[in-house]
Motif scaffolding. Structure first.
Motif, PDB file in Angstrom:
ATOM      1  N   UNK A 173      56.730  43.868  -6.439  1.00 33.17           N
ATOM      2  CA  UNK A 173      56.550  42.728  -5.558  1.00 33.17           C
ATOM      3  C   UNK A 173      57.289  41.514  -6.100  1.00 33.17           C
ATOM      4  N   UNK A 174      57.647  40.567  -5.240  1.00 31.40           N
ATOM      5  CA  UNK A 174      58.207  39.315  -5.728  1.00 31.40           C
ATOM      6  C   UNK A 174      57.209  38.620  -6.655  1.00 31.40           C
ATOM      7  N   UNK A 175      57.732  37.926  -7.665  1.00 29.77           N
ATOM      8  CA  UNK A 175      56.896  37.241  -8.645  1.00 29.77           C
ATOM      9  C   UNK A 175      56.880  35.753  -8.332  1.00 29.77           C
ATOM     10  N   UNK A 176      55.672  35.211  -8.108  1.00 28.08           N
ATOM     11  CA  UNK A 176      55.530  33.803  -7.742  1.00 28.08           C
ATOM     12  C   UNK A 176      54.894  33.047  -8.895  1.00 28.08           C
ATOM     13  N   UNK A 177      55.619  32.073  -9.432  1.00 27.87           N
ATOM     14  CA  UNK A 177      55.169  31.283 -10.571  1.00 27.87           C
ATOM     15  C   UNK A 177      54.468  30.018 -10.088  1.00 27.87           C
ATOM     16  N   UNK A 178      53.165  29.908 -10.386  1.00 30.74           N
ATOM     17  CA  UNK A 178      52.410  28.684 -10.113  1.00 30.74           C
ATOM     18  C   UNK A 178      52.653  27.721 -11.269  1.00 30.74           C
ATOM     19  N   UNK A 179      53.212  26.573 -10.961  1.00 27.91           N
ATOM     20  CA  UNK A 179      53.709  25.626 -11.965  1.00 27.91           C
ATOM     21  C   UNK A 179      52.800  24.405 -12.034  1.00 27.91           C
ATOM     22  N   UNK A 180      51.775  24.424 -12.910  1.00 28.90           N
ATOM     23  CA  UNK A 180      50.961  23.211 -13.074  1.00 28.90           C
ATOM     24  C   UNK A 180      51.778  22.123 -13.755  1.00 28.90           C
ATOM     25  N   UNK A 181      51.747  20.900 -13.266  1.00 29.12           N
ATOM     26  CA  UNK A 181      52.526  19.820 -13.875  1.00 29.12           C
ATOM     27  C   UNK A 181      52.167  19.617 -15.343  1.00 29.12           C
ATOM     28  N   UNK A 182      53.179  19.303 -16.141  1.00 28.58           N
ATOM     29  CA  UNK A 182      53.060  19.031 -17.568  1.00 28.58           C
ATOM     30  C   UNK A 182      52.386  20.167 -18.330  1.00 28.58           C
ATOM     31  N   UNK A 183      52.752  21.390 -17.938  1.00 26.52           N
ATOM     32  CA  UNK A 183      52.272  22.577 -18.640  1.00 26.52           C
ATOM     33  C   UNK A 183      53.441  23.488 -18.981  1.00 26.52           C
ATOM     34  N   UNK A 184      54.520  22.874 -19.422  1.00 25.40           N
ATOM     35  CA  UNK A 184      55.701  23.617 -19.897  1.00 25.40           C
ATOM     36  C   UNK A 184      56.402  24.386 -18.782  1.00 25.40           C
ATOM     37  N   UNK A 185      56.142  24.014 -17.533  1.00 26.91           N
ATOM     38  CA  UNK A 185      56.729  24.759 -16.420  1.00 26.91           C
ATOM     39  C   UNK A 185      58.238  24.653 -16.345  1.00 26.91           C
ATOM     40  N   UNK A 186      58.798  23.490 -16.706  1.00 28.17           N
ATOM     41  CA  UNK A 186      60.251  23.365 -16.686  1.00 28.17           C
ATOM     42  C   UNK A 186      60.874  24.240 -17.765  1.00 28.17           C
TER      43      UNK A 186
ATOM     44  N   UNK B 192      42.605  20.345 -12.587  1.00 32.13           N
ATOM     45  CA  UNK B 192      43.823  20.772 -11.886  1.00 32.13           C
ATOM     46  C   UNK B 192      44.043  22.275 -11.964  1.00 32.13           C
ATOM     47  N   UNK B 193      43.828  22.871 -13.132  1.00 36.61           N
ATOM     48  CA  UNK B 193      44.056  24.312 -13.269  1.00 36.61           C
ATOM     49  C   UNK B 193      43.138  25.100 -12.337  1.00 36.61           C
ATOM     50  N   UNK B 194      41.878  24.713 -12.311  1.00 30.64           N
ATOM     51  CA  UNK B 194      40.927  25.412 -11.446  1.00 30.64           C
ATOM     52  C   UNK B 194      41.319  25.265  -9.987  1.00 30.64           C
ATOM     53  N   UNK B 195      41.772  24.084  -9.627  1.00 27.32           N
ATOM     54  CA  UNK B 195      42.218  23.844  -8.259  1.00 27.32           C
ATOM     55  C   UNK B 195      43.393  24.761  -7.894  1.00 27.32           C
ATOM     56  N   UNK B 196      44.376  24.866  -8.782  1.00 23.64           N
ATOM     57  CA  UNK B 196      45.587  25.619  -8.458  1.00 23.64           C
ATOM     58  C   UNK B 196      45.364  27.125  -8.520  1.00 23.64           C
ATOM     59  N   UNK B 197      44.569  27.589  -9.485  1.00 25.95           N
ATOM     60  CA  UNK B 197      44.376  29.035  -9.643  1.00 25.95           C
ATOM     61  C   UNK B 197      43.371  29.578  -8.628  1.00 25.95           C
ATOM     62  N   UNK B 198      42.420  28.751  -8.208  1.00 26.47           N
ATOM     63  CA  UNK B 198      41.471  29.193  -7.180  1.00 26.47           C
ATOM     64  C   UNK B 198      42.028  29.014  -5.776  1.00 26.47           C
ATOM     65  N   UNK B 199      42.888  28.014  -5.594  1.00 27.78           N
ATOM     66  CA  UNK B 199      43.358  27.675  -4.261  1.00 27.78           C
ATOM     67  C   UNK B 199      42.400  26.773  -3.517  1.00 27.78           C
TER      68      UNK B 199
END
Length: 406
Positions: free
Chosen positions: A3-16, A131-138
């Motif tokens: 499957x395509x891999x989708x990266x959830x990028x939380x701000x200021x968590x080394x995403x860049x 923020x993490x809980x918000x992004x990972x739970x949706x």
């Protein structure tokens, strides 16, 4: 099925920095960034379908927008460290990129002007709450239920999870599960702190950790999952990780023009090309041995992803549509729950031309489930759930006496 891999990028968590990992492996402009390419969303989705790698500052559930099954991955950071890093990032004008047109929030602007102190920023959680809980739970407004959903999502739908505190482990495991070859990175977009008049107070730290306790717990859960994942790979993983870290230390010692740069304006690929050349000249035997062994030994099977909608309840029949993104040809088995009792079951199989026209690939996604009279007269809420799971889709409930209460 890959499957395509989708990266959830939380701000200021080394995403860049994670983005440099993808660029090293795929080449420049192969990662589909759904925020950067927002004006050309259809082109971005098409590229994502082709390259199978993409993501952005987006939450779990984006597969519903894409209307396709994906594997998720993300990287988390110790929550307090992330909050402090964002303060320094804002204070520096986002490493100077604000002058080049990168937008800022009102609170970031307050930090730049000196109107918001580090203690105010931390104690008031100006860089978002849980923020993490918000992004990972949706869930846009996370609570304790959201924390459990986020934990379940990490186990059921995330191919790999990592932490900023051990990025080499994350990239090595991501190569094993995502089919990539080079578990290395170039540090990028590191906050450039200016000296503070005083350190963060203990009171501010304590208040932050209390109000962000969902993220603290989710970070702890992710660390547990990572340890279990590493252990499951056996001794070959430890040998490969040591080789990765040795090579990464040498990469880190190279002059790096991107250490404070984001990908907002694009990276100059010359440095990444130099790093690629250096990596190819290194001894990668332990890494290749591990990747071969890991891919032959197991495949990280994840739970299916679903979507659907309850149109309503009329004449004792609940009608709607549902589909399985992961296996679109399969019927979806459903149950109607009243309180904690299953009062009816059914499955999809009816023609829904409107769903097909909306861009979904399943023409027979419709369902009609007859309900017993006692269910409709009950004062308990009705929910439509996917059989064998606790999943329910938008507008699946609660219902009572024919009315949708959500």
């Amino acid at each position: 099925m890959t499957l395509p891999l989708f990266f959830i990028h939380p701000p200021k968590s080394c995403g860049t920095t994670v983005r440099t990992f993808f660029d090293l492996n795929l080449g420049s402009d192969q990662f589909s960034d759904f925020m950067r390419h927002r004006p050309r969303w259809n082109d971005c989705r098409s590229k994502f379908t082709g390259t199978k790698f993409g993501g952005g500052h987006l939450s779990f559930g984006y597969h519903r927008v894409l209307k396709m099954a994906v594997d998720y991955t993300t990287i988390l950071r110790e929550p307090l460290a992330r909050q402090i890093s964002h303060f320094h990032y804002a204070r520096s004008g986002k490493n100077g990129e604000v002058t080049r047109g990168v937008p800022v929030s009102l609170t970031e602007a307050g930090v730049m002007r000196g109107d918001i102190s580090i203690n105010e920023w931390v104690s008031e959680s100006y860089d978002d709450l849980n923020l993490f809980t918000k992004m990972v739970s949706g869930h846009p407004n996370p609570d304790t239920t959201s924390l459990q959903v986020a934990k379940n999502n990490l186990r059921a739908h995330f191919l790999t999870v990592g932490t900023c505190e051990d990025m080499s482990s994350y990239f090595l495991r991501l190569c094993a599960t995502g089919g990539l070859q080079m578990p290395f990175f170039v540090e990028a977009n590191r906050a450039h702190p200016k000296p503070l008049a005083s350190p963060v107070s203990e009171a501010a730290k304590c208040k932050f950790l209390e109000t962000n306790r969902l993220d603290v717990e989710l970070y702890r859960e992710a660390s547990t999952l990572i340890a279990q994942d590493e252990q499951s790979y056996g001794p070959a993983f430890a040998d490969a990780l040591e080789q990765v870290k040795q090579i990464q230390r040498q990469i880190n010692s190279m002059p790096n023009p991107h250490v404070h740069d984001s990908f907002s304006f694009g990276f100059n690929d010359e440095h990444l090309a130099q790093v690629r050349t250096f990596i190819k000249d290194c001894n990668l035997d332990a890494i290749q041995h591990f990747l071969t062994q890991a891919r032959e030994a197991k495949y990280h099977e994840k739970a299916d992803l679903y979507e659907g909608h309850v149109d309503g309840i009329l004449d004792g029949v609940v009608r709607g549509w549902a589909l399985n993104f992961t296996h679109p040809a399969e019927a979806v088995h459903l149950k109607v729950v009243c309180g904690d009792r299953v009062v009816a079951t059914g499955r999809t199989g009816e023609q829904r031309a409107d769903v097909l026209a909306a861009g979904y690939d399943t023409p027979t996604s419709g369902f009609s489930i007859s309900l017993p009279k006692n269910a409709l007269s009950s004062k308990e809420d009705l929910h439509v759930l996917i059989e064998g799971t606790s999943n329910r889709f938008p507008s699946s409930g609660p219902w009572r006496l024919g009315w949708h209460l959500a």
